[in-house]
Design a protein around this motif. Structure first.
Motif, PDB file in Angstrom:
ATOM      1  N   GLY A  58       0.816  -1.206   0.000  1.00  0.00           N
ATOM      2  CA  GLY A  58       0.000   0.000   0.000  1.00  0.00           C
ATOM      3  C   GLY A  58       0.847   1.251   0.000  1.00  0.00           C
ATOM      4  O   GLY A  58       0.506   2.255  -0.639  1.00  0.00           O
ATOM      5  N   GLN A  59       1.967   1.210   0.739  1.00  0.00           N
ATOM      6  CA  GLN A  59       2.878   2.361   0.783  1.00  0.00           C
ATOM      7  C   GLN A  59       3.444   2.655  -0.602  1.00  0.00           C
ATOM      8  O   GLN A  59       3.539   3.818  -1.019  1.00  0.00           O
ATOM      9  N   MET A  60       3.810   1.611  -1.343  1.00  0.00           N
ATOM     10  CA  MET A  60       4.339   1.797  -2.687  1.00  0.00           C
ATOM     11  C   MET A  60       3.250   2.285  -3.647  1.00  0.00           C
ATOM     12  O   MET A  60       3.515   3.087  -4.550  1.00  0.00           O
ATOM     13  N   ALA A  61       2.016   1.821  -3.440  1.00  0.00           N
ATOM     14  CA  ALA A  61       0.904   2.311  -4.258  1.00  0.00           C
ATOM     15  C   ALA A  61       0.669   3.791  -3.988  1.00  0.00           C
ATOM     16  O   ALA A  61       0.360   4.571  -4.907  1.00  0.00           O
ATOM     17  N   VAL A 157       1.458  20.614   1.241  1.00  0.00           N
ATOM     18  CA  VAL A 157       1.590  19.688   2.368  1.00  0.00           C
ATOM     19  C   VAL A 157       0.225  19.149   2.787  1.00  0.00           C
ATOM     20  O   VAL A 157       0.073  17.941   3.037  1.00  0.00           O
ATOM     21  N   LEU A 158      -0.779  20.013   2.858  1.00  0.00           N
ATOM     22  CA  LEU A 158      -2.120  19.581   3.251  1.00  0.00           C
ATOM     23  C   LEU A 158      -2.710  18.598   2.246  1.00  0.00           C
ATOM     24  O   LEU A 158      -3.331  17.603   2.629  1.00  0.00           O
ATOM     25  N   VAL A 159      -2.493  18.867   0.963  1.00  0.00           N
ATOM     26  CA  VAL A 159      -2.988  17.942  -0.061  1.00  0.00           C
ATOM     27  C   VAL A 159      -2.252  16.607   0.042  1.00  0.00           C
ATOM     28  O   VAL A 159      -2.852  15.533  -0.114  1.00  0.00           O
ATOM     29  N   GLY A 160      -0.951  16.662   0.331  1.00  0.00           N
ATOM     30  CA  GLY A 160      -0.193  15.429   0.511  1.00  0.00           C
ATOM     31  C   GLY A 160      -0.713  14.609   1.678  1.00  0.00           C
ATOM     32  O   GLY A 160      -0.869  13.387   1.582  1.00  0.00           O
ATOM     33  N   CYS A 161      -0.992  15.288   2.803  1.00  0.00           N
ATOM     34  CA  CYS A 161      -1.546  14.592   3.973  1.00  0.00           C
ATOM     35  C   CYS A 161      -2.903  13.979   3.647  1.00  0.00           C
ATOM     36  O   CYS A 161      -3.189  12.834   4.034  1.00  0.00           O
ATOM     37  N   ALA A 162      -3.737  14.722   2.930  1.00  0.00           N
ATOM     38  CA  ALA A 162      -5.068  14.219   2.572  1.00  0.00           C
ATOM     39  C   ALA A 162      -4.972  13.020   1.639  1.00  0.00           C
ATOM     40  O   ALA A 162      -5.684  12.022   1.814  1.00  0.00           O
ATOM     41  N   ALA A 163      -4.077  13.096   0.654  1.00  0.00           N
ATOM     42  CA  ALA A 163      -3.913  11.984  -0.286  1.00  0.00           C
ATOM     43  C   ALA A 163      -3.409  10.733   0.435  1.00  0.00           C
ATOM     44  O   ALA A 163      -3.873   9.616   0.171  1.00  0.00           O
ATOM     45  N   GLY A 164      -2.473  10.912   1.374  1.00  0.00           N
ATOM     46  CA  GLY A 164      -1.973   9.779   2.134  1.00  0.00           C
ATOM     47  C   GLY A 164      -3.035   9.168   3.019  1.00  0.00           C
ATOM     48  O   GLY A 164      -3.136   7.945   3.137  1.00  0.00           O
ATOM     49  N   ALA A 165      -3.848  10.017   3.648  1.00  0.00           N
ATOM     50  CA  ALA A 165      -4.907   9.534   4.542  1.00  0.00           C
ATOM     51  C   ALA A 165      -5.976   8.768   3.762  1.00  0.00           C
ATOM     52  O   ALA A 165      -6.419   7.689   4.181  1.00  0.00           O
ATOM     53  N   VAL A 166      -6.389   9.323   2.628  1.00  0.00           N
ATOM     54  CA  VAL A 166      -7.413   8.655   1.802  1.00  0.00           C
ATOM     55  C   VAL A 166      -6.892   7.317   1.300  1.00  0.00           C
ATOM     56  O   VAL A 166      -7.612   6.303   1.317  1.00  0.00           O
ATOM     57  N   ALA A 168      -4.605   5.451   2.718  1.00  0.00           N
ATOM     58  CA  ALA A 168      -4.491   4.532   3.858  1.00  0.00           C
ATOM     59  C   ALA A 168      -5.838   3.901   4.184  1.00  0.00           C
ATOM     60  O   ALA A 168      -5.929   2.684   4.396  1.00  0.00           O
ATOM     61  N   VAL A 169      -6.895   4.708   4.225  1.00  0.00           N
ATOM     62  CA  VAL A 169      -8.234   4.186   4.522  1.00  0.00           C
ATOM     63  C   VAL A 169      -8.688   3.236   3.421  1.00  0.00           C
ATOM     64  O   VAL A 169      -9.223   2.146   3.686  1.00  0.00           O
ATOM     65  N   ALA A 170      -8.459   3.631   2.166  1.00  0.00           N
ATOM     66  CA  ALA A 170      -8.872   2.792   1.039  1.00  0.00           C
ATOM     67  C   ALA A 170      -8.125   1.457   1.055  1.00  0.00           C
ATOM     68  O   ALA A 170      -8.730   0.396   0.850  1.00  0.00           O
ATOM     69  N   TRP A 171      -6.818   1.512   1.329  1.00  0.00           N
ATOM     70  CA  TRP A 171      -6.017   0.276   1.359  1.00  0.00           C
ATOM     71  C   TRP A 171      -6.431  -0.616   2.522  1.00  0.00           C
ATOM     72  O   TRP A 171      -6.462  -1.845   2.389  1.00  0.00           O
ATOM     73  N   PHE A 172      -6.755  -0.012   3.646  1.00  0.00           N
ATOM     74  CA  PHE A 172      -7.210  -0.784   4.799  1.00  0.00           C
ATOM     75  C   PHE A 172      -8.501  -1.527   4.475  1.00  0.00           C
ATOM     76  O   PHE A 172      -8.659  -2.702   4.815  1.00  0.00           O
ATOM     77  N   LEU A 173      -9.424  -0.860   3.796  1.00  0.00           N
ATOM     78  CA  LEU A 173     -10.686  -1.485   3.416  1.00  0.00           C
ATOM     79  C   LEU A 173     -10.476  -2.587   2.379  1.00  0.00           C
ATOM     80  O   LEU A 173     -11.114  -3.644   2.440  1.00  0.00           O
ATOM     81  N   VAL A 174      -9.577  -2.348   1.427  1.00  0.00           N
ATOM     82  CA  VAL A 174      -9.282  -3.360   0.406  1.00  0.00           C
ATOM     83  C   VAL A 174      -8.693  -4.610   1.034  1.00  0.00           C
ATOM     84  O   VAL A 174      -9.127  -5.735   0.750  1.00  0.00           O
ATOM     85  N   THR A 175      -7.696  -4.429   1.918  1.00  0.00           N
ATOM     86  CA  THR A 175      -7.069  -5.590   2.555  1.00  0.00           C
ATOM     87  C   THR A 175      -8.032  -6.303   3.500  1.00  0.00           C
ATOM     88  O   THR A 175      -7.967  -7.527   3.651  1.00  0.00           O
ATOM     89  N   ALA A 176      -8.947  -5.536   4.113  1.00  0.00           N
ATOM     90  CA  ALA A 176      -9.975  -6.167   4.948  1.00  0.00           C
ATOM     91  C   ALA A 176     -10.891  -7.033   4.093  1.00  0.00           C
ATOM     92  O   ALA A 176     -11.271  -8.146   4.482  1.00  0.00           O
TER      93      ALA A 176
END
Length: 232
Positions: A58-61, A157-166, A168-176
């Motif tokens: 997910g980090q590489m994605a 920076v704010l857009v970067g944080c938002a993109a990373g957060a979105v 992370a949540v999406a990847w968590f749901l996919v792996t779940a």
């Protein structure tokens, strides 16, 4: 060769003000993503845990998404910074945002620690919340440092944080979902997975639990009391 201009490897080349201690500290914070990649590689190789491998995937994605967004938006860095490449969104902010939120989601929602045993005490909910808070605070520091060093604007920076957060949540749901439908169980039985001895235990136990219990058993067998009982 003497007339050939030399280039700088920008992977770890950070500009900072040598007369400003905070700027120096921020330069070290810029190395956090590289340090986390070393942590990923070390943990994957030493533990063979599929959950860590999935998180690294997910980090590489997330990094691939940042690469695409920068070339799509093509927004320049602040004028006072001489760094190369586009600035929107901040790759550092996106990287640490994904990592810290992914770790938080794992600790609070996926990790199911076993009940305490004589040789192992799992992390309490309070400890997991504190660890999550520490990871999120570290991400905030790294993101803030990018504006302090003038590598990015606040918006980048704010857009970067938002993109990373979105992500992370999406990847968590996919792996779940992958776990829920049984795809992960299927993948764990593949010859390539078994060749590398991948396992899926970190969702239930501490990374060092199995090794610690084995060590405690060995100590108990080799202790003087145990030897005395055997002689009798």
């Amino acid at each position: 060769m003497a007339d050939t201009p030399l280039a700088s490897l920008s992977l770890t080349h950070v500009h900072y003000d040598p007369n400003d201690p905070i700027s120096y500290f921020c330069a070290w914070l810029a190395l956090v993503p590289q340090g986390l990649c070393v942590v990923y590689a070390t943990l994957i190789w030493s533990t063979r845990e599929i959950e860590i491998l999935l998180m690294f995937g997910g980090q590489m994605a997330c990094e691939a998404l940042n690469f695409a967004l920068k070339r799509l938006l093509k927004e320049e860095r602040p004028k006072q910074m001489h760094g190369k490449g586009y600035g929107m969104p901040s790759s550092h902010a996106q990287f640490v945002s994904f990592f810290s939120l992914s770790l938080t989601l794992f600790l609070l929602f996926r990790h199911v620690p076993k009940k305490p045993t004589p040789s192992h005490t799992p992390l309490s909910l309070v400890a997991r919340v504190l660890l999550s808070g520490l990871a999120l605070a570290n991400a905030g520091l790294v993101a803030w440092s990018r504006t302090y060093l003038s590598y990015h604007t606040q918006k980048q920076v704010l857009v970067g944080c938002a993109a990373g957060a979105v992500t992370a949540v999406a990847w968590f749901l996919v792996t779940a979902g992958v776990r829920q439908v049984g795809l992960l169980s299927w993948a764990m039985d593949l010859p390539i997975t078994r060749l590398f001895r991948m396992r899926d235990l970190v969702v239930e136990e501490d990374l060092c639990q199995a090794g610690w219990e084995k060590w405690e058993s060995k100590r108990a067998l080799s202790s003087p009391k145990s030897n005395g009982k055997k002689k009798r």
